[in-house]
Design a protein around this motif. Sequence first.
Motif, PDB file in Angstrom:
ATOM      1  N   SER A  30      26.769  15.715  43.000  1.00 39.32           N
ATOM      2  CA  SER A  30      25.756  16.270  42.109  1.00 39.32           C
ATOM      3  C   SER A  30      26.290  17.545  41.479  1.00 39.32           C
ATOM      4  O   SER A  30      27.245  18.156  41.973  1.00 39.32           O
ATOM      5  CB  SER A  30      24.449  16.551  42.851  1.00 39.32           C
ATOM      6  OG  SER A  30      24.648  17.516  43.868  1.00 39.32           O
ATOM      7  N   ALA A  31      25.676  17.941  40.379  1.00 34.64           N
ATOM      8  CA  ALA A  31      26.043  19.163  39.671  1.00 34.64           C
ATOM      9  C   ALA A  31      24.884  20.148  39.754  1.00 34.64           C
ATOM     10  O   ALA A  31      23.720  19.738  39.730  1.00 34.64           O
ATOM     11  CB  ALA A  31      26.377  18.852  38.213  1.00 34.64           C
ATOM     12  N   PRO A  32      25.178  21.447  39.852  1.00 32.90           N
ATOM     13  CA  PRO A  32      24.106  22.442  39.933  1.00 32.90           C
ATOM     14  C   PRO A  32      23.356  22.562  38.618  1.00 32.90           C
ATOM     15  O   PRO A  32      23.760  22.002  37.586  1.00 32.90           O
ATOM     16  CB  PRO A  32      24.853  23.735  40.263  1.00 32.90           C
ATOM     17  CG  PRO A  32      26.225  23.533  39.714  1.00 32.90           C
ATOM     18  CD  PRO A  32      26.513  22.077  39.891  1.00 32.90           C
ATOM     19  N   ALA A  33      22.261  23.286  38.639  1.00 32.00           N
ATOM     20  CA  ALA A  33      21.418  23.438  37.462  1.00 32.00           C
ATOM     21  C   ALA A  33      22.191  24.046  36.294  1.00 32.00           C
ATOM     22  O   ALA A  33      22.939  25.002  36.448  1.00 32.00           O
ATOM     23  CB  ALA A  33      20.214  24.310  37.791  1.00 32.00           C
ATOM     24  N   ASP A  34      21.976  23.460  35.127  1.00 31.39           N
ATOM     25  CA  ASP A  34      22.560  23.967  33.892  1.00 31.39           C
ATOM     26  C   ASP A  34      21.902  23.229  32.730  1.00 31.39           C
ATOM     27  O   ASP A  34      21.173  22.250  32.930  1.00 31.39           O
ATOM     28  CB  ASP A  34      24.076  23.757  33.873  1.00 31.39           C
ATOM     29  CG  ASP A  34      24.795  24.827  33.042  1.00 31.39           C
ATOM     30  OD1 ASP A  34      24.135  25.431  32.165  1.00 31.39           O
ATOM     31  OD2 ASP A  34      25.983  25.056  33.288  1.00 31.39           O
ATOM     32  N   TYR A  35      22.170  23.699  31.526  1.00 30.28           N
ATOM     33  CA  TYR A  35      21.702  22.981  30.342  1.00 30.28           C
ATOM     34  C   TYR A  35      22.566  21.737  30.146  1.00 30.28           C
ATOM     35  O   TYR A  35      23.771  21.779  30.326  1.00 30.28           O
ATOM     36  CB  TYR A  35      21.753  23.889  29.124  1.00 30.28           C
ATOM     37  CG  TYR A  35      20.763  25.023  29.207  1.00 30.28           C
ATOM     38  CD1 TYR A  35      19.410  24.800  28.979  1.00 30.28           C
ATOM     39  CD2 TYR A  35      21.169  26.319  29.543  1.00 30.28           C
ATOM     40  CE1 TYR A  35      18.488  25.839  29.074  1.00 30.28           C
ATOM     41  CE2 TYR A  35      20.262  27.357  29.635  1.00 30.28           C
ATOM     42  CZ  TYR A  35      18.922  27.109  29.399  1.00 30.28           C
ATOM     43  OH  TYR A  35      18.016  28.134  29.502  1.00 30.28           O
ATOM     44  N   TRP A  36      21.925  20.642  29.766  1.00 33.43           N
ATOM     45  CA  TRP A  36      22.619  19.362  29.707  1.00 33.43           C
ATOM     46  C   TRP A  36      23.298  19.145  28.362  1.00 33.43           C
ATOM     47  O   TRP A  36      22.683  19.393  27.303  1.00 33.43           O
ATOM     48  CB  TRP A  36      21.631  18.220  29.937  1.00 33.43           C
ATOM     49  CG  TRP A  36      21.251  18.042  31.368  1.00 33.43           C
ATOM     50  CD1 TRP A  36      21.227  18.998  32.338  1.00 33.43           C
ATOM     51  CD2 TRP A  36      20.832  16.829  31.989  1.00 33.43           C
ATOM     52  NE1 TRP A  36      20.821  18.472  33.530  1.00 33.43           N
ATOM     53  CE2 TRP A  36      20.565  17.140  33.353  1.00 33.43           C
ATOM     54  CE3 TRP A  36      20.642  15.532  31.546  1.00 33.43           C
ATOM     55  CZ2 TRP A  36      20.135  16.177  34.259  1.00 33.43           C
ATOM     56  CZ3 TRP A  36      20.212  14.566  32.449  1.00 33.43           C
ATOM     57  CH2 TRP A  36      19.966  14.887  33.794  1.00 33.43           C
ATOM     58  N   THR A  53      17.902  13.368  37.481  1.00 35.78           N
ATOM     59  CA  THR A  53      17.756  14.647  38.172  1.00 35.78           C
ATOM     60  C   THR A  53      16.545  14.583  39.094  1.00 35.78           C
ATOM     61  O   THR A  53      15.736  13.648  39.025  1.00 35.78           O
ATOM     62  CB  THR A  53      17.622  15.815  37.186  1.00 35.78           C
ATOM     63  OG1 THR A  53      17.666  17.059  37.918  1.00 35.78           O
ATOM     64  CG2 THR A  53      16.321  15.745  36.396  1.00 35.78           C
ATOM     65  N   TRP A  54      16.419  15.582  39.945  1.00 36.83           N
ATOM     66  CA  TRP A  54      15.317  15.662  40.900  1.00 36.83           C
ATOM     67  C   TRP A  54      14.283  16.682  40.454  1.00 36.83           C
ATOM     68  O   TRP A  54      13.134  16.613  40.861  1.00 36.83           O
ATOM     69  CB  TRP A  54      15.852  16.019  42.282  1.00 36.83           C
ATOM     70  CG  TRP A  54      16.743  17.241  42.266  1.00 36.83           C
ATOM     71  CD1 TRP A  54      16.363  18.541  42.462  1.00 36.83           C
ATOM     72  CD2 TRP A  54      18.150  17.276  41.999  1.00 36.83           C
ATOM     73  NE1 TRP A  54      17.450  19.384  42.341  1.00 36.83           N
ATOM     74  CE2 TRP A  54      18.569  18.632  42.055  1.00 36.83           C
ATOM     75  CE3 TRP A  54      19.104  16.287  41.724  1.00 36.83           C
ATOM     76  CZ2 TRP A  54      19.886  19.024  41.853  1.00 36.83           C
ATOM     77  CZ3 TRP A  54      20.420  16.692  41.509  1.00 36.83           C
ATOM     78  CH2 TRP A  54      20.812  18.031  41.582  1.00 36.83           C
ATOM     79  N   LEU A  55      14.672  17.630  39.602  1.00 35.58           N
ATOM     80  CA  LEU A  55      13.758  18.676  39.138  1.00 35.58           C
ATOM     81  C   LEU A  55      14.355  19.309  37.904  1.00 35.58           C
ATOM     82  O   LEU A  55      15.564  19.568  37.858  1.00 35.58           O
ATOM     83  CB  LEU A  55      13.536  19.727  40.235  1.00 35.58           C
ATOM     84  CG  LEU A  55      12.599  20.899  39.945  1.00 35.58           C
ATOM     85  CD1 LEU A  55      11.964  21.412  41.248  1.00 35.58           C
ATOM     86  CD2 LEU A  55      13.313  22.071  39.259  1.00 35.58           C
ATOM     87  N   GLY A  56      13.527  19.576  36.901  1.00 38.83           N
ATOM     88  CA  GLY A  56      14.035  20.224  35.705  1.00 38.83           C
ATOM     89  C   GLY A  56      12.918  20.790  34.849  1.00 38.83           C
ATOM     90  O   GLY A  56      11.730  20.499  35.046  1.00 38.83           O
TER      91      GLY A  56
END
Length: 254
Positions: A30-36, A53-56
């Motif tokens: 998985s990748a950490p939070a960031d703009y896609w 994703t699981w949350l955004g």
Amino acid sequence: MCLILVAWHAHPDFPLVVAANRDEFHDRPSAPADYWPGHPDLLAGRDLRGGGTWLGITRGGRFAALTNFRGSEHLKPDGPSRGGLVTGFLTDSRTPDVYLDAVTPEASCYSGFNLLVSDGKTLGWLGNVGMHRRLLPPGIYGLSNALLDTPWPKVEQSKSALAAALHALPDCHPLFDLLRDDRTYSEEQLPRTGVDIAFEQLLSAAFVRSPVYGTRNSTVLIEDIRGKRLFLEQTWSPDGEPTKWRQFELSPIH
């Protein structure tokens, strides 16, 4: 996600407060939070295996998150990735009610899930085990791997801790403290979801710590009455130590 706590219009200055832990196998990429890439308004972590994703959240004020429903009888190995339901809402423009109405007919094709979606005006929940769907009134909600507000010990304890943490806002430390709670509960307090009792006890903690499976991310989201959103993410190693820290501030789009 295995624990999502939401305060929805429960504070006069912060209409949305979210504290969530994602529990997952440590070897799932998985990748950490960031703009896609391709969706510059979408801020979320990324499941590099399933693609969702699981949350955004988005710059426009949309929020979505998902937990799996525990139990082998609710698994659909050939079904679509549940994370796509989160991404689908975040890249959509429909209201929560209309979006949930659109995805409900196909919800049974997925493994068991709970989905929370908000456009900043309404908050909706869809659970495909038993097919529960409704818009939620103001309040404090807890969601783990069963139906919304199922009174598992960690859900009840965490909801109480969230109610107390609201008094400290905008200080987010109490929110991360409740997500870091690694106490487990006695056998007689545990639900019976079909897993081994030792694993059930391990999973009873808000913060799950084990070398193979555990809490991978802790996320806090707070939105104030002006629409400014603060998104904080702490990732964790298999031994429960902090690794990457991510912080984003999103201003409302006028």
